[in-house]
Write an enzyme that holds these catalytic residues in place. Structure first.
Site, PDB file in Angstrom:
ATOM      1  N   HIS A   1      80.480  81.509  48.021  1.00  0.00           N
ATOM      2  CA  HIS A   1      81.797  82.074  48.340  1.00  0.00           C
ATOM      3  C   HIS A   1      82.318  82.847  47.118  1.00  0.00           C
ATOM      4  CE1 HIS A   1      86.051  82.140  49.275  1.00  0.00           C
ATOM      5  NE2 HIS A   1      85.979  81.263  50.262  1.00  0.00           N
TER       6      HIS A   1
ATOM      7  N   GLU B   1      81.039  87.030  50.752  1.00  0.00           N
ATOM      8  CA  GLU B   1      80.314  85.761  50.696  1.00  0.00           C
ATOM      9  C   GLU B   1      79.005  85.857  51.485  1.00  0.00           C
ATOM     10  OE1 GLU B   1      83.155  82.823  52.161  1.00  0.00           O
ATOM     11  OE2 GLU B   1      84.769  84.184  51.578  1.00  0.00           O
TER      12      GLU B   1
END
Ligand code: BG6
Length: 319
Positions: A187, A291
């Site tokens: 992320h 991400e």
């Protein structure tokens, strides 16, 4: 603990383990008082080689910084309000979301994005790559608490190779006798000049779940630019993406394998104010998450006795 770690895995002039280290590459005046420098008992691996620097907190195997020597400002963004605290995720960097992405499918009491980002990991290997980049591998520590949420026999390893480029390999090994299914993401928060002027390319024609205002399936047309909250899970795509940033005079190239979802997220002002840890008042403008993931339609079945690896590689091109 620190001296034992340094003795076994430290690399002179390249890799050092420190307690609660301030992040290299972050100007001192942007560090919060009592923030990263406060004593939390957490350990950070500081990489500093001829090609650049990086920091990785052992809790969560959480990358907090990466800055190749060619760049005047970090490539990976860390919030001015980031705090190191036991059991809490750090705002910014590259949280490891695993073994599910977003909310748990059935258990509302389980943490969003899984538990990997908030539990201790241990160092299992370090070394220098032939080109001089520094390599470090961490393994998630299981506990009674993690086994309640994830009762499967497995190893989760993150290898980070930091130099001119940054490579991260997240490997899930099923050591048990039954198959299991995971969701996951690296992320990563990228440092950008301003959210209003960057553009992301690489996802033209891809289907995505639009999580703003419900959950609708849409199709991307052209590049992505930003003028409001954006929270999208692009599916069935292994494509590389580029963040075009004219203000910081660079393009960030994001290549991946073993990942079929790409999440693009910026909270914008209202959500950022509610979250409260993005560097008030407008730290959110200086970050963008792209991400590399396996989510929603792209969950991964890891067959007993096999290993699944998701790899990302980031490279910066000055323009
Ligand atoms: C993104 C999600 O991946 O992470 C967003 O798509 C979420 O919906 C964001 O808000 C941040 O999540 P968290 O749990 O770190 O606050």
């Amino acid at each position: 603990m620190i001296s034992a770690l340094n003795m076994q895995f430290g690399i002179k002039g390249q890799l050092e383990f420190v307690e609660d280290a301030p992040v290299k590459g972050t100007p001192p005046d942007t560090r919060p008082a009592g923030g990263l420098g406060a004593a939390s008992g957490l350990v950070v691996a500081e990489i500093n080689n001829a090609q650049g620097c990086a920091s990785l907190c052992l809790q969560g195997a959480h990358l907090m910084n990466w800055q190749p020597k060619s760049q005047a400002v970090p490539v990976v963004w860390l919030s001015r309000d980031a705090r190191l605290a036991a059991g809490k995720s750090i705002r910014g960097g590259a949280p490891v979301c695993w073994p599910w992405f977003g909310a748990h499918a059935t258990e509302s009491g389980f943490p969003g994005h899984g538990f990997a980002r908030t539990v201790p990991w241990r160092v299992i290997e370090s070394g220098t790559e032939p080109d001089g980049a520094t390599r470090l591998t961490l393994r998630l520590e299981t506990s009674d608490k993690t086994r309640v949420q994830w009762p499967h026999d497995c190893n989760l390893d993150l290898t980070v190779i930091a130099g001119n480029t940054l490579r991260m390999e997240l490997a899930t090994e099923n050591t048990g006798a039954t198959d299991f299914v995971i969701g996951e993401a690296l992320h990563t928060y990228f440092q950008i000049g301003d959210i209003g002027q960057v553009r992301v390319t690489g996802l033209d024609g891809c289907a995505y779940w639009d999580k703003v205002g419900g959950s609708n399936l849409r199709r991307q047309e052209g590049g992505i630019s930003f003028s409001g909250e954006t929270d999208r899970v692009y599916i069935n795509t292994g494509a590389a993406c580029v963040i075009h940033d004219d203000e910081l005079n660079r393009r960030i190239h994001i290549a991946k394998s073993g990942s079929l979802s790409t999440v693009v997220w910026t909270p914008w002002d209202e959500k950022a104010a509610k979250m409260g840890d993005l560097g008030q008042p407008d730290g959110w403008r200086e970050m963008l998450c792209v991400e590399s993931a396996n989510a929603i339609d792209n969950l991964v079945k890891v067959v007993a006795g096999t290993r699944h690896t998701m790899i990302v590689e980031y490279r910066v091109e000055s323009i």
